[in-house]
Scaffold this motif. Structure first.
Motif: not given
Length: 401
Positions: A34-36, A54-57, A92-94
């Protein structure tokens, strides 16, 4: 420390059929992807190592959600806030926030789920507006909040379904245990009833056979006529006890619905008191009977118990008494029936219970059980010059009016 009450209130979800790390890996792959992937018409490319971190944390937060669901959700919301301040709405965080929200609802109670979901939505809404400053009414400002609410509802539904299945299973197990206990209780009651009926059927007749066998043995040479009379009594008693045992066995073999009725002889009552006294008279026991009141209005259960009290008292008088005589008193009152059997005993005689050869006093024990079944009371013991069995049997309201 988790208490037993907490475990009952917030039961842990059952383990899935696959290892837990498999689900974590799958969720992590979705978060990384989802980050990409393209988002809102543009492909998201992390502008710096910070935004990429932040996106992958959330990948590191997902494995913690089982043991610490609420802290894991808080970390995901915090990461979303950091992403919002950087101007990035990372999908990705969502996704990670929705997964952790589902875990909170699936592992806690409904009140906690509602409270946590409301707090999360209240925090997420302004952060979503911050990430979409181009348009205050941008639908993306509400999509995240709706996603969190849906995840909370799905987790709560999963937990409710699991608790329902568990409750149904426990209810079925309790019902099975109750049926087993009830079956054992009924078997025990039936065994006691059979034992009482068997004793009532054979005790008197066997005592008559035993006494007359002794008379026949001692008078065989000196008084042949007396011996023949004793043998005739033995023959009659033997036929009677065989008939009573046959009726009892036929009743046990009969179908439960009572359709056959083969051998199901009616239960005796005080209406057959003269017949009972006559049988004891034939065996040499002189019985004096006094009846006060109307015995015809007695209900069946009380009538049967009163008859059995007299039968047991006369049997003991015949086996252990002196002077070959006994006295029976039946007094029918407005609220109760008093039944008493008394007889003289030898001066050195022991308690009739101790002299109840081979039975260990089971006759009087069964008698007490019969009397207790109609909520009555019974007293047994020596009296001046003899021995007495007395029972008080209460009458039902409809019988006493």
């Amino acid at each position: 420390m988790t208490t037993a009450e907490d475990r009952v209130r917030n039961p842990a979800p059952p383990r899935p059929w696959f290892p837990g790390w498999v689900g974590d890996v799958i969720a992590g792959l979705f978060i990384v992807a989802a980050a990409f992937v393209p988002y809102t018409g543009e492909e998201f490319r992390p502008a710096s190592p910070l935004t990429l971190a932040i996106a992958l944390a959330p990948v590191l937060v997902i494995p913690v959600r089982r043991r610490l669901p609420i802290p894991a959700l808080a970390v995901c919301v915090l990461l979303y806030g950091i992403a919002a301040f950087t101007g990035t709405l990372a999908p990705g965080i969502v996704l990670a926030t929705a997964i952790t929200m589902f875990g909170v609802a699936n592992r806690t109670n409904r009140r906690t789920t509602i409270l946590v979901a409301v707090v999360a939505i209240v925090v997420i809404l302004p952060l979503s507006r911050l990430a979409t400053i181009s348009d205050v009414l941008d639908p993306r400002a509400f999509q995240f909040a709706v996603t969190v609410a849906f995840a909370a509802a799905a987790g709560d539904a999963t937990r409710s379904r699991r608790e329902y299945v568990r409750a149904v299973t426990e209810r079925a197990e309790r019902a099975e245990q109750t049926r087993d206990s009830e079956a054992r209780r009924r078997v025990t009651e039936e065994r006691l009833r059979i034992a009482r009926d068997l004793h009532d059927a054979v005790a008197h007749q066997i005592s008559v056979i035993s006494l007359n066998a002794g008379v026949a043995s001692s008078a065989l040479e000196s008084r042949p006529e007396k011996a023949r009379e004793a043998l005739s009594t033995i023959r009659v008693a033997s036929r009677a006890v065989l008939a009573e045992i046959g009726d009892l066995l036929a009743m046990l073999r009969a179908e439960d619905d009572g359709s056959s009725g083969i051998g199901a002889a009616p239960q005796p009552g005080l209406a057959r008191l003269d017949e009972l006294v006559g049988r004891f008279g034939e065996s040499g026991l002189r019985v004096t009977v006094r009846v006060d009141g109307d015995i015809s209005r007695l209900p069946g259960a009380v009538d049967l118990v009163a008859y059995r009290v007299i039968q047991e008292g006369l049997t003991n008088a015949h086996k252990h008494g002196a002077e070959h005589r006994a006295h029976v008193l039946v007094a029918v009152g407005d609220r109760q029936v008093d039944v008493a059997v008394s007889n003289p005993v030898p001066s050195a005689a022991a308690d009739p219970v101790d002299l109840d050869a081979g039975t260990g006093g089971r006759g009087l024990l069964g008698l007490r059980e019969r009397v207790a079944s109609v909520r009555g009371s019974v007293e047994t013991g020596p009296t001046p010059g003899g021995y007495r069995i007395a029972a008080t049997l209460p009458l039902p309201e409809e019988s006493s009016t």
